[in-house]
Design an enzyme around this catalytic site. Structure first.
Site, PDB file in Angstrom:
ATOM      1  N   THR C  48      19.632  15.645  -5.890  1.00  0.00           N
ATOM      2  CA  THR C  48      19.679  13.860  -6.435  1.00  0.00           C
ATOM      3  C   THR C  48      21.063  13.659  -5.306  1.00  0.00           C
ATOM      4  OG1 THR C  48      18.321  14.289  -8.084  1.00  0.00           O
ATOM      5  CG2 THR C  48      20.310  12.898  -8.868  1.00  0.00           C
ATOM      6  N   HIS C  57      33.253   6.251 -10.764  1.00  0.00           N
ATOM      7  CA  HIS C  57      32.984   5.380 -11.533  1.00  0.00           C
ATOM      8  C   HIS C  57      34.640   5.192 -12.694  1.00  0.00           C
ATOM      9  CE1 HIS C  57      29.565   3.816 -11.787  1.00  0.00           C
ATOM     10  NE2 HIS C  57      28.857   4.867 -11.122  1.00  0.00           N
TER      11      HIS C  57
END
Lengths: 125, 417, 495
Positions: C48, C57
């Protein structure tokens, strides 16, 4: 006797003329569609004894690359291409090789069909 | 390698070598060819099939033989070829001086001064990303040219059971090549209703070996986690979108892509050369000069050719003018622009000058037969057929332009009965 | 087990070498512990993590009610120091959440208040004029945006490589191609079985990503499941570099954070990801529908972005859990710790997750004694392209490897490929993700043969054993023809 027409695409050059060969059984009457003499020659050859040339590679020792490109001096009968390729694939070479050098004579025991090196390969320093 | 040359040629393939030789013939004293591979010769070195040289040498040669003739001439003429070298930058210093930054194994990073430059970097292959084939991303999806290098120069097969997307010449040639090496070629899939390669290659590379050519068909999905296991192929409609209701699966371990070539113009762009959005190459005058004074271009970096003979022809012209430039010859600008019209995708060069003969290369947009090729009111030439895969070459005699006083000539290809 | 070789107990075995496993491994390497990381693939970060969008973020998109909402702001704050120490590429380029109408603009105000309450620095509302000035290629119909300057971009795989390299330098043992097949419970420890060996460890940390529920099942735990959610991303040609300068987010809905425009660290634009639930834990296929969804959405926000500029596309699986939140903590099985369900903003949170895991281990009785030899820094090899002209001249004259350009699209030299292999690259993808060789326009069309040769030489394996990314991803087969001269008539001599 009835005249039949067989169609070919000329492979003599990149133009690829569409050829029509008129024949009565085995007797060639006329070739049409060709832009040059090679087209007529090709159609006749293709009708009587189709042949192809091809290139392949063989291993080479002591040179910049591991494979030496080779070609045929004359085309082989079309139905024996794979056999010819298999025979050539048994060869090997060692640098130096000169472009045009004959590596095998009379491939498939056909007179005049030689396997020829397509490039020069010098020994690595 | 010296610090200063009359002409620096970037790229040592047939275009670069031809240009270098022509620059010498034009009277220059020193020419440098910068080659990124370990030896000059270009992609022809891996194109071991025959079919090259019919125009230029009037005999049929294999790629390596064609390349070797030019390499040998370069050696005979003492042209400096720096191998394993890469041009990292190019700058126009003054009217007379261009600076070429060359990175090489032998000399590190150095700056070469020259009067004129010939761009001859060739082209690269379009990849999977360019056409966005859905599915997984396994090993075994590669361009036909990369496969050709692996087979013909390295001695490795890209796989055993091969599917080929796109019917470009390299794909067709590789189909035959891989069959000769004992692979199974399950088919060639072409999204257009006609082959993108030369007809003779369809005949001698596919038909001879019973390899199916599926026209109006594309690869809709790639399957396989680590390695390609299969592909889904589907016929396409008029919108070129796959019709999944008629899709089928082909088991294979390799998918070769032969879906077009793109001129490599990152360097040309970085120095501000104006590009033709259709060809992907620089816009050039009839002396093969780009929008940058003293910078010339030829071969596949200018537009993608089908025949190396025409690359050579173009390169000889570019090299001659680059050589003349280095000797101080400045030509008046061209006065006539050449504009692609009906059913003409592009034409090169982009401008003409009435004072000398020209050779124009062009491609049609779509297949048409029979048809007529018109250049303004000057030329009206009947052709039996045109196809996009085959470049059209047209000679214009200077006398033709004698009574032409316009500044614009349009080329059209129209149907005829 | 051979008696002569004492089978030493590991203090900690980490299952899974994604960014989370690697971050934990690096954090643990600060202490005098015997730690091993077991990775199922040929290299770390190949699952992943490799397909992550690479966004650090700011944290104003999620509330403090969830664990993931709480870990994102501290995670973000740790990246400056990590970047200084480990040398992976990281830049705070800022993020804009753009509003298409008044309602959405109202939502931005709410997000701003939420972010401020969580300590997200520098949040600022931009009106249409400011937005047009700062990002002139965005749609003129947008009414405004929320600017978050602390948003950053990294290359996630590079982050994983940097973490593991530092952890290894500080004593971590890495096993690749080592999937956990089973975990056995023993009196005072756990045994992780891989195809090669059985690894005894006092603590096992389950960071197995989309397989974390299956690893938990191995010790009899079934209190959560992973439902992978696929995301497709499309990488665009360099010529679109600079079309946007910041990360561009639409206003998130209850279901998704939407399709983003991501100026990656390297300058290439990336658009995506989609969000589709899938049952197949290996399904990283891209789809026609996914592409349509991405480009349709992006065109509305940034009209100049054209799908024909795609140079590569890929998909990854978010390891979303049934709880919808991170699942981090000890379990009813002594010594077995879950770090599961790490979906967005897992990359940002990963350094904070690693610290949290330290606390858990300490609470569970692992004594953490500082490793006196711990060196927090990596020395990344020089990227030739990024050096000054003088430095490039110096490098190229001192090491001929720098004089040989291998990947011309991304200008990667032979020396840099050597460094990548020296630092753990074992596959084509491993090289590519360390220095971008083969990642550019031609997608490896020219440089693949040379990189394969270098891998073969340096790893001392035959060329046909070089793979794209390990496992069954073989690249070539040796040609059988040639060499035997079986009929005895060898080459003729030149006449």
């Amino acid at each position: 006797m009835a005249t039949e027409t067989t169609s070919y695409t000329c492979i003599s050059c990149p133009i690829g003329c569409p050829l029509q060969l008129e024949h009565e059984v085995d007797t060639i009457r006329e070739v049409a569609g060709n832009n040059c003499d090679r087209g007529a020659k090709y159609a006749r050859q293709e009708f009587t004894d189709p042949r192809r040339s091809f290139s392949t590679t063989i291993p080479i020792a002591g040179a910049l690359h591991r494979r030496l490109p080779v070609r045929l001096s004359e085309p082989v009968p079309k139905d024996r291409i794979l056999e010819a390729a298999q025979r050539i694939h048994l060869l090997s070479a060692e640098a130096p090789i000169r472009c045009g050098e004959v590596l095998l004579r009379d491939l498939l025991s056909i007179d005049g069909i030689d396997v020829v090196a397509c490039r020069t390969m010098l020994p690595l320093e | 390698m010296n610090r200063r040359y009359d002409v620096v040629v970037i790229g040592g393939g047939p275009a670069g070598l031809g240009a270098a030789l022509a620059a010498l013939d034009a009277g220059t004293e020193s020419v440098l060819v910068v080659e990124r591979e370990p030896e000059a010769g270009g992609i022809l070195r891996q194109c071991i099939h025959s079919g090259f040289g019919l125009h230029h040498f009037k005999e049929e040669l294999t790629g390596p033989e064609y390349a070797e003739r030019f390499v040998q001439k370069a050696i005979d003429r003492d042209i400096d070829v720096v191998p394993n070298a890469y041009v990292t930058g190019l700058a126009l210093d003054s009217d007379d001086t261009r600076l070429v930054r060359v990175l090489s194994e032998r000399d590190g990073l150095s700056t070469i001064e020259c009067s004129s430059v010939v761009l001859a970097m060739g082209c690269r292959e379009r990849t999977r990303g360019a056409i966005r084939i859905p599915g997984s991303r396994p090993a075994g999806v590669l361009t036909a040219g990369l496969a050709q290098k692996m087979v013909n120069m390295m001695g490795y097969l890209p796989g055993r059971r091969i599917a080929i997307l796109g019917s470009g010449d390299i794909g067709l040639i590789m189909a035959r090549r891989l069959v000769l090496e004992g692979c199974d070629v399950v088919g060639v899939f072409e999204i257009l209703p006609y082959s993108n390669g030369l007809t003779r290659n369809v005949v001698q590379c596919l038909d001879d070996y019973g390899i199916p050519l599926h026209l109006s068909t594309t690869v809709a999905e790639i399957h396989g986690r680590d390695r390609v296991e299969a592909i889904t192929v589907a016929p396409v409609g008029a919108d070129l979108q796959p019709d999944m209701s008629k899709a089928w699966r082909e088991t294979c371990d390799t998918l070769l892509l032969s879906i077009g070539l793109i001129p490599e113009n990152e360097l040309s762009q970085s120095i501000g050369a104006n590009l033709d959005l259709v060809t992907g190459g620089p816009i050039v005058s009839s002396s093969m000069e780009t929008s940058l004074p003293g910078v010339f271009a030829c071969g596949n970096v200018l537009h993608v050719h089908d025949l190396v003979d025409f690359v050579t022809e173009e390169a000889l012209r570019a090299g001659r003018f680059a050589g003349q430039w280095a000797r101080g010859v400045r030509r008046p600008p061209d006065t006539v622009s050449l504009v692609p019209g009906r059913n003409v995708r592009y034409s090169v060069p982009h401008t003409l000058s009435p004072d000398r003969p020209h050779t124009i290369y062009l491609r049609c947009k779509e297949r048409m037969q029979p048809c007529v090729l018109r250049v303004g009111d000057l030329i009206n030439k009947k052709l039996s057929f045109v196809v996009p895969a085959e470049m059209i070459r047209l000679k214009i005699r200077p006398s033709l332009l004698d009574n032409f006083y316009g500044d614009r000539l349009t080329i059209d290809i129209d149907p005829r009965d | 087990m051979c008696a002569a070789v004492e089978r030493r107990m590991y203090d900690v075995a980490i299952i899974g070498g994604g960014v989370v496993g690697c971050a934990i491994a690096r954090e643990l390497s600060r202490f005098a512990l015997r730690t091993v990381l077991l990775e199922k693939d040929a290299e770390v970060g190949f699952g992943t993590s490799k397909t992550n969008s690479g966004i650090i973020h700011p944290g104003h998109h999620s509330s403090n009610e969830t664990l993931k909402g709480r870990l994102v702001v501290p995670g973000n704050a740790l990246f400056d120091q990590l970047h200084d120490e480990l040398g992976f590429a990281f830049r705070r380029i800022g993020e804009l959440t753009v509003a298409r109408d008044k309602d959405e603009f109202g939502k931005l105000e709410e997000m701003k208040a939420l972010g401020e309450s969580k300590g997200v620095p520098g949040l600022e509302m931009w009106d249409r004029d400011k937005l047009n000035r700062e990002e002139p290629n965005l749609s003129r119909s947008l009414v405004g945006a929320l600017h978050a300057p602390s948003a950053g971009v990294i290359n996630p795989y590079e982050f994983a490589f940097a973490l593991i390299e530092n952890a290894q330098a500080n004593g971590l043992e890495l096993r690749v191609d080592a999937p956990a097949l089973d975990v056995d419970l023993r009196d005072d420890h756990l045994e992780v079985r891989t195809p090669q060996e059985s690894v005894p460890a006092r603590f096992v940390i389950n960071c197995a990503g989309v397989f974390a529920d299956r690893v938990a099942n191995m010790v009899g735990l079934d209190d959560f499941a992973i439902h992978p959610r696929k995301g497709e991303e499309y990488l665009l040609d360099k010529r679109l570099r600079g079309v946007v300068r910041r990360l561009i987010f639409p206003v998130p809905t209850a279901v998704t954070k939407g399709i983003l425009i991501i100026p990656t660290y390297d300058g290439t634009l990336m658009v995506g990801p989609t969000a589709e639930d899938t049952d197949d834990r290996y399904d990283v296929t891209t789809t026609r529908e996914g592409a349509e969804k991405v480009f349709e959405s992006v065109r509305k926000i940034c009209p100049p972005i054209d799908e024909r500029a795609t140079i590569a596309e890929f998909a990854g699986l978010r390891a979303a859990s049934t709880s919808g939140d991170f699942i981090i903590g000890p379990t009813s099985v002594r010594g077995f710790i879950n770090v599961a369900g790490i979906q967005s903003p897992g990359l940002t949170a990963s350094p904070a997750i690693a610290r949290m895991v330290l606390d858990i281990l300490r609470d569970e009785g692992l004594s953490l004694v500082e490793n006196p030899d711990f060196d927090p820094t990596n020395e990344p090899p020089p990227r030739f392209e990024q050096q000054s002209v003088e430095r490039r001249e110096e490098l190229a004259s001192s090491d001929p490897g720098f004089g040989r350009m291998v990947c011309r699209c991304e200008t990667v030299t032979e020396a840099e490929i050597s460094f990548a292999i020296d630092r753990g690259a074992r596959t084509l993808d491993g090289v590519k993700f360390r220095n971008r060789a083969g990642m550019g326009r031609c997608q490896g069309g020219f440089c693949t043969p040379r990189i394969m040769e270098m891998l073969a030489e340096k790893l001392d394996i035959p060329l046909h054993e070089v793979t794209k990314r390990g496992g069954g991803s073989w690249l070539v087969i040796p040609m059988e023809s040639g060499g035997s001269n079986a009929e005895g008539d060898g080459p003729c001599s030149d006449e």
